[in-house]
Design a protein around this motif. Structure first.
Motif, PDB file in Angstrom:
ATOM      1  N   GLU A 284     -16.259  90.476 -19.805  1.00  0.00           N
ATOM      2  CA  GLU A 284     -15.917  91.786 -20.358  1.00  0.00           C
ATOM      3  C   GLU A 284     -14.510  92.222 -19.921  1.00  0.00           C
ATOM      4  O   GLU A 284     -13.735  92.744 -20.728  1.00  0.00           O
TER       5      GLU A 284
ATOM      6  N   GLY B  61     -21.343  94.080 -33.226  1.00  0.00           N
ATOM      7  CA  GLY B  61     -21.275  93.656 -31.831  1.00  0.00           C
ATOM      8  C   GLY B  61     -22.178  92.472 -31.551  1.00  0.00           C
ATOM      9  O   GLY B  61     -21.889  91.651 -30.677  1.00  0.00           O
TER      10      GLY B  61
ATOM     11  N   LYS C 187     -11.905  89.982 -21.713  1.00  0.00           N
ATOM     12  CA  LYS C 187     -11.738  90.344 -23.122  1.00  0.00           C
ATOM     13  C   LYS C 187     -10.984  91.657 -23.260  1.00  0.00           C
ATOM     14  O   LYS C 187     -10.139  91.814 -24.152  1.00  0.00           O
ATOM     15  N   ARG C 188     -11.268  92.614 -22.377  1.00  0.00           N
ATOM     16  CA  ARG C 188     -10.594  93.917 -22.432  1.00  0.00           C
ATOM     17  C   ARG C 188      -9.094  93.791 -22.176  1.00  0.00           C
ATOM     18  O   ARG C 188      -8.274  94.396 -22.870  1.00  0.00           O
TER      19      ARG C 188
ATOM     20  N   SER D  76     -15.274  88.831 -14.851  1.00  0.00           N
ATOM     21  CA  SER D  76     -16.321  88.902 -15.868  1.00  0.00           C
ATOM     22  C   SER D  76     -15.725  88.739 -17.267  1.00  0.00           C
ATOM     23  O   SER D  76     -14.561  89.091 -17.507  1.00  0.00           O
TER      24      SER D  76
ATOM     25  N   THR E 299     -12.519  87.192 -30.533  1.00  0.00           N
ATOM     26  CA  THR E 299     -11.907  87.663 -29.293  1.00  0.00           C
ATOM     27  C   THR E 299     -10.712  88.577 -29.532  1.00  0.00           C
ATOM     28  O   THR E 299     -10.143  89.106 -28.588  1.00  0.00           O
TER      29      THR E 299
ATOM     30  N   SER F  96     -11.754  84.911 -24.841  1.00  0.00           N
ATOM     31  CA  SER F  96     -13.021  84.546 -24.219  1.00  0.00           C
ATOM     32  C   SER F  96     -12.723  84.040 -22.802  1.00  0.00           C
ATOM     33  O   SER F  96     -11.577  83.695 -22.477  1.00  0.00           O
ATOM     34  N   LYS F  97     -13.754  83.973 -21.971  1.00  0.00           N
ATOM     35  CA  LYS F  97     -13.540  83.522 -20.597  1.00  0.00           C
ATOM     36  C   LYS F  97     -13.059  82.078 -20.574  1.00  0.00           C
ATOM     37  O   LYS F  97     -12.170  81.719 -19.791  1.00  0.00           O
TER      38      LYS F  97
END
Length: 280
Positions: free
Chosen positions: A243, A160, A246-247, A241, A182, A252-253
């Protein structure tokens, strides 16, 4: 010195009914000799001849020589097939009569019979040859590749903090940095990768994504498909966000924002009320 787990050339010191004894020289003492069983002895071999053999241990934990070719030597890596899983670990086929033990504590993920796994060969504290899936320190940093090259790599560990550790050609040390990792990865997966950096120590950074201007079309299609799954209205915009992005998208943002911008430019989506809508 006779070295366990390595190939070396030794001299025939003595012939017996069940094989020949080998040593570093003709006067090697009894405790510095190793047996090559008769079924392994090349025809016509006589005292004083030099033979290249691999040194390992038999089922009674005694040093023994073989003329068979192992798939790896101490300090090397190779992809081996799991023949059996037992209560003490897995046994791997490495080309010799006696299978190679991969202890449970040396497995980075549980292996199953019939699977292949990337391992290195080492000598444990009891002077036995064993395999380990913790191959980071055994991979070569003498890479023949340069940035921009396309390569294949096998995932062997996921962190991680650092990213996805990969063995390029099952031999060279490489990493998909966390910021680039990603997608969804699993140990053992073989990926098509692009070398992005070769560091001074020879380790590589790699990416499983294309250059941004090539990747953007694929990302845009993926984002559009997900918005369709949300019935045409994504309940957040490109300020969500990292997170959450990605979920939902595995991106990536920055990649997500580029994809949304591309879709807006094509007139396929619009942003209002902090949501992303497919344009009718």
């Amino acid at each position: 010195m006779i070295e366990l787990g390595k190939k070396q050339k030794l001299l025939v010191v003595k012939t017996v009914d069940f094989g020949i004894y080998l040593g570093e020289d003709r006067n090697a003492p009894q405790n510095e000799r190793v047996l090559l069983p008769s079924k392994q002895v090349p025809e016509g071999t006589k005292a004083g001849d030099e033979i290249e053999v691999f040194i390992y241990k038999d089922s009674q934990d005694r040093l023994i020589a073989t003329t068979r070719e192992p798939m790896l030597q101490v300090g090397q890596t190779a992809v081996l097939k799991v023949k059996q899983v037992t209560r003490i670990g897995a046994f791997l086929d490495w080309g010799l009569e006696k299978d190679l033990l991969l202890p449970y504590h040396e497995q980075t993920n549980r292996v199953r019979e019939g699977e292949e796994c990337l391992v290195a060969l080492y000598v444990d504290k009891s002077s036995r040859l064993c395999a380990t899936m913790k191959v980071y320190h055994y991979l070569s940093t003498r890479t023949p590749y340069v940035p921009g090259d396309s390569v294949k790599g096998r995932v062997y560990e996921i962190s991680g903090n650092f990213g996805v550790f990969v063995a390029v050609d099952d031999k060279y040390s490489a990493l998909i940095p966390a910021r680039e990792a990603t997608g969804k990865y699993r140990p053992g997966a073989i990926l098509d990768l692009r070398v992005t950096e070769v560091k001074e120590d020879g380790k590589m950074n790699v990416s499983d994504r294309q250059k941004a201007y090539i990747q953007i079309n694929e990302d845009a299609e993926s984002v559009f498909s997900v918005i369709e799954e949300f019935a045409g209205v994504l309940p957040f915009d490109d300020h969500a966000s990292p997170e959450v992005i990605k979920r939902e998208f595995g991106l990536s943002k920055n990649a997500f924002k580029r994809a949304v911008g591309h879709l807006m430019k094509e007139g396929k989506v619009e942003i209002r009320d902090k949501r992303i809508y497919i344009k009718k």
